[in-house]
Design an enzyme around this catalytic site. Structure first.
Site, PDB file in Angstrom:
ATOM      1  N   ASP A 246       0.938  -1.212   0.031  1.00 24.39           N
ATOM      2  CA  ASP A 246       0.052  -0.069  -0.020  1.00 24.39           C
ATOM      3  C   ASP A 246       0.894   1.222  -0.042  1.00 24.39           C
ATOM      4  O   ASP A 246       1.908   1.236   0.592  1.00 24.39           O
ATOM      5  CB  ASP A 246      -0.849   0.102   0.963  1.00 24.39           C
ATOM      6  CG  ASP A 246      -2.103  -0.785   1.356  1.00 24.39           C
ATOM      7  OD1 ASP A 246      -2.255  -1.487   0.084  1.00 24.39           O
ATOM      8  OD2 ASP A 246      -2.822  -1.077   2.284  1.00 24.39           O
TER       9      ASP A 246
ATOM     10  N   ARG B 146      -1.067  -0.325  -8.451  1.00 26.49           N
ATOM     11  CA  ARG B 146      -2.172   0.102  -8.174  1.00 26.49           C
ATOM     12  C   ARG B 146      -2.159   1.703  -8.392  1.00 26.49           C
ATOM     13  O   ARG B 146      -1.511   2.349  -7.694  1.00 26.49           O
ATOM     14  CB  ARG B 146      -2.579  -0.354  -6.893  1.00 26.49           C
ATOM     15  CG  ARG B 146      -4.164   0.109  -6.564  1.00 26.49           C
ATOM     16  CD  ARG B 146      -4.266   0.128  -4.832  1.00 26.49           C
ATOM     17  NE  ARG B 146      -4.050  -1.306  -4.661  1.00 26.49           N
ATOM     18  CZ  ARG B 146      -3.947  -1.662  -3.387  1.00 26.49           C
ATOM     19  NH1 ARG B 146      -3.806  -0.773  -2.248  1.00 26.49           N
ATOM     20  NH2 ARG B 146      -3.885  -2.994  -3.088  1.00 26.49           N
TER      21      ARG B 146
HETATM   22  P1  FDA Z   1     -13.586   9.870  -4.429  1.00 26.43           P
HETATM   23  O1  FDA Z   1     -13.529   9.649  -3.178  1.00 26.43           O
HETATM   24  O2  FDA Z   1     -13.270  11.211  -5.011  1.00 26.43           O
HETATM   25  O3  FDA Z   1     -14.917   9.847  -4.909  1.00 26.43           O
HETATM   26  C1  FDA Z   1     -15.389  10.140  -6.476  1.00 26.43           C
HETATM   27  C2  FDA Z   1     -16.729   9.608  -6.702  1.00 26.43           C
HETATM   28  O4  FDA Z   1     -16.846   8.088  -6.481  1.00 26.43           O
HETATM   29  C3  FDA Z   1     -17.762  10.461  -5.976  1.00 26.43           C
HETATM   30  O5  FDA Z   1     -17.998  11.252  -6.219  1.00 26.43           O
HETATM   31  C4  FDA Z   1     -19.001   9.221  -6.192  1.00 26.43           C
HETATM   32  O6  FDA Z   1     -19.446   9.178  -7.253  1.00 26.43           O
HETATM   33  C5  FDA Z   1     -18.260   7.952  -5.982  1.00 26.43           C
HETATM   34  N1  FDA Z   1     -18.134   7.461  -4.906  1.00 26.43           N
HETATM   35  C6  FDA Z   1     -17.228   7.363  -3.906  1.00 26.43           C
HETATM   36  N2  FDA Z   1     -17.232   6.816  -2.741  1.00 26.43           N
HETATM   37  C7  FDA Z   1     -18.703   6.438  -2.739  1.00 26.43           C
HETATM   38  C8  FDA Z   1     -19.464   5.716  -2.249  1.00 26.43           C
HETATM   39  N3  FDA Z   1     -19.306   5.305  -0.631  1.00 26.43           N
HETATM   40  N4  FDA Z   1     -20.812   5.346  -2.491  1.00 26.43           N
HETATM   41  C9  FDA Z   1     -21.044   5.791  -3.860  1.00 26.43           C
HETATM   42  N5  FDA Z   1     -20.326   6.547  -4.539  1.00 26.43           N
HETATM   43  C10 FDA Z   1     -19.078   6.599  -4.150  1.00 26.43           C
HETATM   44  N6  FDA Z   1      -5.075   5.122  -0.669  1.00 26.43           N
HETATM   45  C11 FDA Z   1      -3.893   5.443  -0.241  1.00 26.43           C
HETATM   46  O7  FDA Z   1      -3.555   6.432   0.164  1.00 26.43           O
HETATM   47  N7  FDA Z   1      -3.012   4.355  -0.296  1.00 26.43           N
HETATM   48  C12 FDA Z   1      -3.552   3.067  -0.766  1.00 26.43           C
HETATM   49  O8  FDA Z   1      -2.822   2.050  -0.679  1.00 26.43           O
HETATM   50  C13 FDA Z   1      -4.914   2.892  -1.119  1.00 26.43           C
HETATM   51  N8  FDA Z   1      -5.495   1.787  -1.486  1.00 26.43           N
HETATM   52  C14 FDA Z   1      -6.722   1.719  -2.149  1.00 26.43           C
HETATM   53  C15 FDA Z   1      -6.871   0.605  -2.677  1.00 26.43           C
HETATM   54  C16 FDA Z   1      -8.208   0.410  -3.274  1.00 26.43           C
HETATM   55  C17 FDA Z   1      -8.692  -1.118  -3.890  1.00 26.43           C
HETATM   56  C18 FDA Z   1      -9.022   1.512  -3.259  1.00 26.43           C
HETATM   57  C19 FDA Z   1     -10.478   1.471  -4.053  1.00 26.43           C
HETATM   58  C20 FDA Z   1      -8.742   2.663  -2.646  1.00 26.43           C
HETATM   59  C21 FDA Z   1      -7.498   2.844  -2.130  1.00 26.43           C
HETATM   60  N9  FDA Z   1      -7.030   3.910  -1.267  1.00 26.43           N
HETATM   61  C22 FDA Z   1      -5.731   3.867  -0.935  1.00 26.43           C
HETATM   62  C23 FDA Z   1      -7.885   4.876  -1.280  1.00 26.43           C
HETATM   63  C24 FDA Z   1      -8.055   5.947  -2.299  1.00 26.43           C
HETATM   64  O9  FDA Z   1      -6.722   6.651  -2.441  1.00 26.43           O
HETATM   65  C25 FDA Z   1      -9.055   7.008  -2.100  1.00 26.43           C
HETATM   66  O10 FDA Z   1      -8.908   7.624  -0.944  1.00 26.43           O
HETATM   67  C26 FDA Z   1     -10.557   6.345  -2.043  1.00 26.43           C
HETATM   68  O11 FDA Z   1     -10.714   5.331  -3.098  1.00 26.43           O
HETATM   69  C27 FDA Z   1     -11.566   7.428  -2.637  1.00 26.43           C
HETATM   70  O12 FDA Z   1     -11.212   7.819  -3.938  1.00 26.43           O
HETATM   71  P2  FDA Z   1     -12.173   7.800  -5.204  1.00 26.43           P
HETATM   72  O13 FDA Z   1     -11.126   7.446  -6.384  1.00 26.43           O
HETATM   73  O14 FDA Z   1     -13.119   6.561  -4.807  1.00 26.43           O
HETATM   74  O15 FDA Z   1     -12.806   9.036  -5.537  1.00 26.43           O
END
Ligand code: FDA
Length: 308
Positions: free
Chosen positions: A134, A184
């Protein structure tokens, strides 16, 4: 503003003990965390695999400052991998580890974490799977990427994680988009200063797209970790443009977040991996999820106020 406030709340011991003792908290925790034990994690993995999903399991915890605790984290992964293998799901399930949970903050931390990570990677290889390391906050990035590079000399499929919010990440993607390299790409969950990170949502999203292009155009295996519908659509279009087959990249989402979308992507022929956290150190993880989505916070508060 809310994200800032939640990340501050996440570090408050007083708030933590209030939240953990409230009657409805277990219900909300269960939505995002598989449970506290290896058995609970394996049961969750089985359910997801039955639905056609791939999994990455994370034993919660970071910033370990006690050598015995770093060894305990390593041993938890060894037991997890043993049970995943016994349950017959290891070929669908990798593990995610944090370098700081394996001891980077200890005296001689790089060597301690490497030794622990090597044991986990060896156990993963023996179980028929692999490890992704991670990404933590930017002060860890150099050390974590160096750890991955060293591990990859022995275990070629160990994966790296990069965060689109960091300004350095485009350059990291260029270096990582090589044959055999699993990468990732996520937006980044940590609060970072403007000199090292993009802080506006739009700039982070634009960086995500630039990084995604580099990874999809390159010859590694991109793992696109986001719930963002716009970014998922762009990823699908770019993969098509660069002639990538469905087995040459994957989507990743968190356990409990957009589960219907996870299944929709599987039905559309995509590989989707769900990141499943487990363990008793769930509090900081849960607060980061609350900070990302105000709707999650509302569900959380309502559950806490409801009597069980
Ligand atoms: P964001 O949070 O900006 O959301 C964008 C859009 O996605 C929203 O506007 C909505 O449309 C949709 N959405 C998001 N959450 C939703 C919900 N609960 N319900 C419905 N819709 C929703 N971070 C890190 O710093 N180190 C790491 O190693 C990892 N590893 C990791 C693994 C995996 C598999 C994932 C998915 C994420 C990570 N992360 C991470 C976390 C990542 O950096 C981030 O904080 C979250 O994934 C949220 O970012 P989004 O890309 O989803 O966009």
């Amino acid at each position: 503003m809310l994200r800032e406030a939640m990340l501050t709340v996440a570090s408050s011991d007083m708030v933590k003990s209030a939240v953990t003792s409230m009657p409805g908290s277990a219900r909300v925790v269960r939505r995002f965390v598989a449970g506290e034990t290896v058995a609970a994690a394996v049961a969750t993995v089985r359910r997801l695999v039955e639905r056609g999903l791939q999994v990455s399991v994370d034993y919660l915890g970071e910033d370990v400052h006690d050598p015995a605790q770093a060894s305990a984290v390593r041993d938890a992964y060894l037991e997890l991998l043993r049970q995943l293998h016994t349950a017959g799901v290891a070929d669908h399930t990798e593990v995610s580890v944090k370098a700081s949970a394996l001891g980077t903050a200890l005296p001689d931390g790089a060597a301690v974490a490497l030794a622990n990570a090597r044991s986990v990677a060896a156990a993963a290889a023996q179980a028929g799977t692999t490890v992704t390391v991670d990404a933590e906050d930017h002060t860890h990035t150099d050390g974590t990427l160096a750890l991955v590079q060293t591990l990859r000399a022995e275990f070629a499929d160990v994966g790296a994680v990069v965060q689109a919010q960091l300004r350095r990440t485009e350059a990291d993607c260029r270096a990582l988009a090589v044959a055999g390299s699993r990468v990732r790409l996520c937006k980044g969950a940590y609060r970072e200063p403007g000199n090292v990170a993009f802080t506006r949502r739009r700039d982070i999203d634009l960086s995500y797209v630039r990084c995604m292009k580099l990874l999809l155009r390159g010859s590694g295996y991109p793992m696109l970790a986001t719930h963002d519908p716009r970014l998922i659509d762009i990823a699908t279009a770019l993969a098509h443009r660069y002639g990538r087959g469905p087995d040459s990249y994957e989507y990743q989402m968190l356990y409990g977040v957009r589960p219907d979308e996870q299944l929709r992507l599987v039905r559309a022929g995509h590989v989707v991996r769900v990141y499943v956290p487990f363990g008793d150190a769930w509090y900081g993880y849960l607060m980061r999820r609350m900070a990302e989505k105000p709707a999650n916070l509302a569900v959380f508060v309502r559950s806490l106020l409801r009597r069980s």
